[in-house]
Design a protein around this motif. Structure first.
Motif, PDB file in Angstrom:
ATOM      1  N   HIS A  17       0.844  -1.203   0.000  1.00  0.00           N
ATOM      2  CA  HIS A  17       0.000   0.000   0.000  1.00  0.00           C
ATOM      3  C   HIS A  17       0.877   1.251   0.000  1.00  0.00           C
ATOM      4  O   HIS A  17       1.596   1.516   0.971  1.00  0.00           O
ATOM      5  CB  HIS A  17      -0.881  -0.021   1.259  1.00  0.00           C
ATOM      6  N   CYS A  18       0.825   1.999  -1.086  1.00  0.00           N
ATOM      7  CA  CYS A  18       1.656   3.194  -1.217  1.00  0.00           C
ATOM      8  C   CYS A  18       0.873   4.182  -2.073  1.00  0.00           C
ATOM      9  O   CYS A  18       1.072   4.276  -3.288  1.00  0.00           O
ATOM     10  CB  CYS A  18       2.995   2.800  -1.851  1.00  0.00           C
ATOM     11  N   PRO A  19      -0.082   4.889  -1.454  1.00  0.00           N
ATOM     12  CA  PRO A  19      -1.047   5.669  -2.216  1.00  0.00           C
ATOM     13  C   PRO A  19      -0.535   7.054  -2.608  1.00  0.00           C
ATOM     14  O   PRO A  19       0.032   7.764  -1.781  1.00  0.00           O
ATOM     15  CB  PRO A  19      -2.215   5.813  -1.223  1.00  0.00           C
ATOM     16  N   PHE A  20      -0.711   7.391  -3.857  1.00  0.00           N
ATOM     17  CA  PHE A  20      -0.458   8.761  -4.322  1.00  0.00           C
ATOM     18  C   PHE A  20      -1.690   9.213  -5.086  1.00  0.00           C
ATOM     19  O   PHE A  20      -2.188   8.471  -5.951  1.00  0.00           O
ATOM     20  CB  PHE A  20       0.784   8.820  -5.219  1.00  0.00           C
ATOM     21  N   CYS A  21      -2.182  10.395  -4.781  1.00  0.00           N
ATOM     22  CA  CYS A  21      -3.373  10.889  -5.459  1.00  0.00           C
ATOM     23  C   CYS A  21      -3.099  11.067  -6.947  1.00  0.00           C
ATOM     24  O   CYS A  21      -1.983  11.421  -7.345  1.00  0.00           O
ATOM     25  CB  CYS A  21      -3.837  12.213  -4.851  1.00  0.00           C
ATOM     26  N   PHE A  22      -4.132  10.797  -7.745  1.00  0.00           N
ATOM     27  CA  PHE A  22      -3.988  10.966  -9.194  1.00  0.00           C
ATOM     28  C   PHE A  22      -3.731  12.437  -9.498  1.00  0.00           C
ATOM     29  O   PHE A  22      -2.794  12.799 -10.199  1.00  0.00           O
ATOM     30  CB  PHE A  22      -5.253  10.457  -9.897  1.00  0.00           C
ATOM     31  N   LYS A  23      -4.585  13.274  -8.895  1.00  0.00           N
ATOM     32  CA  LYS A  23      -4.429  14.711  -9.057  1.00  0.00           C
ATOM     33  C   LYS A  23      -3.251  15.162  -8.184  1.00  0.00           C
ATOM     34  O   LYS A  23      -3.136  14.716  -7.049  1.00  0.00           O
ATOM     35  CB  LYS A  23      -5.730  15.374  -8.574  1.00  0.00           C
ATOM     36  N   ASP A  24      -2.407  15.964  -8.698  1.00  0.00           N
ATOM     37  CA  ASP A  24      -1.266  16.565  -7.972  1.00  0.00           C
ATOM     38  C   ASP A  24      -0.058  15.651  -7.764  1.00  0.00           C
ATOM     39  O   ASP A  24       1.064  16.110  -7.825  1.00  0.00           O
ATOM     40  CB  ASP A  24      -1.662  17.120  -6.598  1.00  0.00           C
ATOM     41  N   GLN A  25      -0.301  14.367  -7.456  1.00  0.00           N
ATOM     42  CA  GLN A  25       0.856  13.511  -7.167  1.00  0.00           C
ATOM     43  C   GLN A  25       1.249  12.658  -8.380  1.00  0.00           C
ATOM     44  O   GLN A  25       2.351  12.795  -8.899  1.00  0.00           O
ATOM     45  CB  GLN A  25       0.573  12.640  -5.941  1.00  0.00           C
ATOM     46  N   LYS A  26       0.352  11.803  -8.862  1.00  0.00           N
ATOM     47  CA  LYS A  26       0.667  11.034 -10.078  1.00  0.00           C
ATOM     48  C   LYS A  26       0.966  11.990 -11.245  1.00  0.00           C
ATOM     49  O   LYS A  26       1.789  11.695 -12.108  1.00  0.00           O
ATOM     50  CB  LYS A  26      -0.494  10.097 -10.425  1.00  0.00           C
ATOM     51  N   GLU A  27       0.311  13.166 -11.211  1.00  0.00           N
ATOM     52  CA  GLU A  27       0.497  14.187 -12.255  1.00  0.00           C
ATOM     53  C   GLU A  27       1.954  14.621 -12.435  1.00  0.00           C
ATOM     54  O   GLU A  27       2.328  15.134 -13.485  1.00  0.00           O
ATOM     55  CB  GLU A  27      -0.299  15.455 -11.896  1.00  0.00           C
ATOM     56  N   LEU A  28       2.748  14.440 -11.371  1.00  0.00           N
ATOM     57  CA  LEU A  28       4.158  14.847 -11.448  1.00  0.00           C
ATOM     58  C   LEU A  28       4.881  14.148 -12.607  1.00  0.00           C
ATOM     59  O   LEU A  28       5.931  14.602 -13.053  1.00  0.00           O
ATOM     60  CB  LEU A  28       4.892  14.515 -10.136  1.00  0.00           C
ATOM     61  N   GLY A  29       4.303  13.035 -13.061  1.00  0.00           N
ATOM     62  CA  GLY A  29       4.964  12.274 -14.120  1.00  0.00           C
ATOM     63  C   GLY A  29       4.330  12.443 -15.490  1.00  0.00           C
ATOM     64  O   GLY A  29       4.639  11.702 -16.421  1.00  0.00           O
ATOM     65  N   ARG A  30       3.465  13.424 -15.644  1.00  0.00           N
ATOM     66  CA  ARG A  30       2.919  13.694 -16.983  1.00  0.00           C
ATOM     67  C   ARG A  30       4.067  14.154 -17.878  1.00  0.00           C
ATOM     68  O   ARG A  30       4.816  15.051 -17.501  1.00  0.00           O
ATOM     69  CB  ARG A  30       1.858  14.790 -16.899  1.00  0.00           C
ATOM     70  N   GLY A  31       4.232  13.491 -19.006  1.00  0.00           N
ATOM     71  CA  GLY A  31       5.327  13.847 -19.897  1.00  0.00           C
ATOM     72  C   GLY A  31       6.625  13.107 -19.595  1.00  0.00           C
ATOM     73  O   GLY A  31       7.599  13.224 -20.342  1.00  0.00           O
ATOM     74  N   ASN A  32       6.666  12.372 -18.478  1.00  0.00           N
ATOM     75  CA  ASN A  32       7.848  11.551 -18.160  1.00  0.00           C
ATOM     76  C   ASN A  32       7.446  10.465 -17.165  1.00  0.00           C
ATOM     77  O   ASN A  32       7.375  10.706 -15.961  1.00  0.00           O
ATOM     78  CB  ASN A  32       8.970  12.427 -17.586  1.00  0.00           C
ATOM     79  N   PHE A  33       7.205   9.268 -17.712  1.00  0.00           N
ATOM     80  CA  PHE A  33       6.706   8.164 -16.865  1.00  0.00           C
ATOM     81  C   PHE A  33       7.627   7.868 -15.683  1.00  0.00           C
ATOM     82  O   PHE A  33       7.176   7.395 -14.645  1.00  0.00           O
ATOM     83  CB  PHE A  33       6.510   6.895 -17.709  1.00  0.00           C
ATOM     84  N   ALA A  34       8.923   8.185 -15.832  1.00  0.00           N
ATOM     85  CA  ALA A  34       9.876   7.867 -14.764  1.00  0.00           C
ATOM     86  C   ALA A  34       9.663   8.756 -13.540  1.00  0.00           C
ATOM     87  O   ALA A  34      10.207   8.479 -12.461  1.00  0.00           O
ATOM     88  CB  ALA A  34      11.303   8.001 -15.275  1.00  0.00           C
ATOM     89  N   LYS A  35       8.890   9.810 -13.695  1.00  0.00           N
ATOM     90  CA  LYS A  35       8.642  10.717 -12.561  1.00  0.00           C
ATOM     91  C   LYS A  35       7.295  10.459 -11.880  1.00  0.00           C
ATOM     92  O   LYS A  35       6.908  11.201 -10.970  1.00  0.00           O
ATOM     93  CB  LYS A  35       8.701  12.175 -13.038  1.00  0.00           C
ATOM     94  N   ILE A  36       6.576   9.445 -12.332  1.00  0.00           N
ATOM     95  CA  ILE A  36       5.291   9.130 -11.688  1.00  0.00           C
ATOM     96  C   ILE A  36       5.588   8.456 -10.347  1.00  0.00           C
ATOM     97  O   ILE A  36       6.307   7.451 -10.310  1.00  0.00           O
ATOM     98  CB  ILE A  36       4.454   8.177 -12.568  1.00  0.00           C
ATOM     99  N   PRO A  37       5.068   8.982  -9.242  1.00  0.00           N
ATOM    100  CA  PRO A  37       5.310   8.309  -7.959  1.00  0.00           C
ATOM    101  C   PRO A  37       4.821   6.856  -8.019  1.00  0.00           C
ATOM    102  O   PRO A  37       3.730   6.588  -8.505  1.00  0.00           O
ATOM    103  CB  PRO A  37       4.492   9.119  -6.955  1.00  0.00           C
ATOM    104  N   ASN A  38       5.672   5.966  -7.546  1.00  0.00           N
ATOM    105  CA  ASN A  38       5.405   4.525  -7.610  1.00  0.00           C
ATOM    106  C   ASN A  38       4.508   4.089  -6.463  1.00  0.00           C
ATOM    107  O   ASN A  38       4.894   4.239  -5.305  1.00  0.00           O
ATOM    108  CB  ASN A  38       6.717   3.756  -7.423  1.00  0.00           C
ATOM    109  N   GLY A  39       3.384   3.504  -6.784  1.00  0.00           N
ATOM    110  CA  GLY A  39       2.603   2.916  -5.706  1.00  0.00           C
ATOM    111  C   GLY A  39       1.136   2.839  -6.041  1.00  0.00           C
ATOM    112  O   GLY A  39       0.608   3.643  -6.822  1.00  0.00           O
ATOM    113  N   ILE A  40       0.482   1.839  -5.449  1.00  0.00           N
ATOM    114  CA  ILE A  40      -0.950   1.596  -5.649  1.00  0.00           C
ATOM    115  C   ILE A  40      -1.578   1.460  -4.263  1.00  0.00           C
ATOM    116  O   ILE A  40      -1.018   0.785  -3.405  1.00  0.00           O
ATOM    117  CB  ILE A  40      -1.157   0.300  -6.483  1.00  0.00           C
ATOM    118  N   PRO A  41      -2.718   2.119  -4.038  1.00  0.00           N
ATOM    119  CA  PRO A  41      -3.394   1.966  -2.748  1.00  0.00           C
ATOM    120  C   PRO A  41      -4.089   0.603  -2.658  1.00  0.00           C
ATOM    121  O   PRO A  41      -4.569   0.108  -3.682  1.00  0.00           O
ATOM    122  CB  PRO A  41      -4.452   3.074  -2.750  1.00  0.00           C
TER     123      PRO A  41
END
Ligand code: DUC
Ligand code: ZN
Ligand code: ZN
Ligand code: ZN
Length: 452
Positions: A307-331
């Motif tokens: 369990h490593c939750p990152f919100c889609f809005k604001d957090q997962k968004e950090l990796g738009r345009g670069n998949f390597a910057k998407i915070p890793n984790g699924i709730p």
């Protein structure tokens, strides 16, 4: 009542924080409160041995606090979590442990323990592994992935394994070949491939298989017990199965996302795939049948959520345009017990195996048994009444995790938590949550009980 060893009709008598007795039905005795579990299962509270609450990541934190995450756990029938204290490079293990106590102590709704992530192998931290074990934290996670961050060389892993062997500790391994992965990631980005699916394509299952084999070899050389975390690929499972066939102390967990989700989810358009970015990545669907088989053969011993939750809005968004910057984790901490019950419904595992992989084995693996993981006199009264016929649909609109999406949105489940007791207190029932932040206690853990 269902334990890993079998199911019987019984009344469970709770006194204070403990289970006092198991009674033949009909031998009714006076009680202050009776929870009617007729037609339902009474199971030991779930133990999620792999969570990340308020974990620092790239300037942000995983979205659940210890308060919200352990509350969500309780809703889902999990009454113990084991979270990871994360050593930052250049800091000591004991100051790391203090830091995690400051985050968690007084803030948990259910009981909790810690593993230690060792990211800086040197004489001091090796020595400190002993103090950690004395403080009830005797499992140490290391990474073969993430060069420059958590990555440990084979030599460092070898040294930490030697220390683990000496103190009876277990090394937990993130087994992916990070050196090779980093090259594939750089190549994909150089070709302009930036979508979330590239996260999966640049971390092929072979590189999990290779790293798992290498970790097993290092464990064999040092004699250290090895627990492979978040195993996702058939290639890695093969390596674990071979080691176990030789009698080596090698164990592995998988996670619900690898049993139910796949690379197809990561390939969802419009950046939606970012919701499914975790490491190791979701695999092609064919791997799922292998993992279920591993759960039946006990080559996979535990299911934890990671369990490593990152919100889609604001957090997962950090990796738009670069998949390597998407915070890793699924709730997932809230739905592990339910999702594994689907394995019973679908005929993948038995009722007893469901209890074993979600509670009893994690308790024994991480030194909490017989206090946890079993319904027996003397055990903590962490008890779940589970209604196997109730229906529910998973949705972010109704879950209790502090994250704005569900990886299982719309999934229909058969079976639902009815009542949850944590050390004798009803924390969840039909009316809602009755728990208290601060009720949860830190658990010092004994050694792995599976070692031979
Ligand atoms: N490994 C974990 O166990 N959790 C989050 C990210 C990772 O790489
Ligand atoms: Zn990991
Ligand atoms: Zn993790
Ligand atoms: Zn109530």
């Amino acid at each position: 009542m269902v334990n890993a060893t079998g199911a019987v009709a019984a009344d469970v008598l709770v006194e204070g924080e403990k289970i006092a007795a198991l009674l033949t039905p009909g031998f009714a005795i006076a009680a202050d409160r009776v929870v009617d579990a007729a037609g339902k299962y009474v199971i030991p509270g779930g133990i999620d041995a792999h969570t990340h609450m308020e974990m620092p990541f790239g300037g942000t934190f995983s979205a659940d606090t210890f308060a919200s995450g352990t509350t969500a756990a309780a809703w889902g029938g999990t009454t113990t979590i084991i979270d990871f204290a994360v050593q930052a490079k250049g800091t000591s293990l004991m100051s790391t442990l203090d830091k995690w106590h400051t985050k968690a102590d007084g803030n948990c709704a259910v009981d909790y323990g810690f593993h230690m992530i060792v990211s800086d192998v040197n004489d001091t931290s090796l020595k400190e592994m002993e103090s950690c074990a004395d403080a009830g934290v005797n499992s140490f996670k290391m990474f073969m992935a993430y060069p420059g961050v958590f990555y440990a060389t084979d030599g460092e892993i070898l040294r930490a394994m030697q220390k683990a062997r000496e103190i009876g500790g277990t090394v937990m391994m993130h087994a992916e070949n990070g050196i090779a992965i980093d090259q594939l990631v750089a190549q994909a980005l150089a070709r302009g491939r930036t979508a979330p699916v590239e996260h999966g394509l640049t971390r092929p299952p072979e590189l999990e298989g290779e790293a798992t084999s290498r970790a097993i070899t290092l464990a064999a050389v040092t004699g250290a017990p090895l627990y492979v975390v978040h195993l996702s690929a058939a290639q890695a499972l093969d390596a674990v199965a071979r080691a176990r066939d030789t009698g080596q102390n090698v164990f592995a967990e998988t996670c619900p996302q690898y049993l139910y989700l796949s690379l197809e989810d990561l390939a969802k358009p419009d950046f939606e795939g970012a919701k499914y970015v975790a490491s190791p990545p979701l695999r092609p669907r064919e791997h799922q049948a292998e993992l279920w088989r591993g759960l039946r053969t006990n080559d996979l011993s535990v299911v934890s959520t990671d369990h490593c939750p990152f919100c889609f809005k604001d957090q997962k968004e950090l990796g738009r345009g670069n998949f390597a910057k998407i915070p890793n984790g699924i709730p997932g901490v809230e739905h592990r017990v339910d999702l594994l019950h689907q394995g019973v419904v679908r005929g993948e595992i038995s009722l007893e195996r469901w209890v074993e992989i979600s509670s009893t084995t994690p308790a024994r693996m991480f030194g909490l048994h017989p206090r946890k993981g079993v319904i027996a006199p003397g055990a903590d009264a962490d008890v779940v009444v589970y209604d196997p016929r109730a229906r529910q649909t998973i949705s972010a609109a109704t879950h209790h995790m502090a994250v704005d999406y569900s990886a299982y949105e719309g999934m229909e489940l058969t079976g639902k938590v009815d009542t949850v007791l944590s050390r004798g207190r009803v924390v969840v029932d039909a009316e809602g949550f009755h728990g208290r932040i601060g009720h949860g206690r830190f658990l010092t853990r004994e050694l792995n009980q599976y070692l031979v």
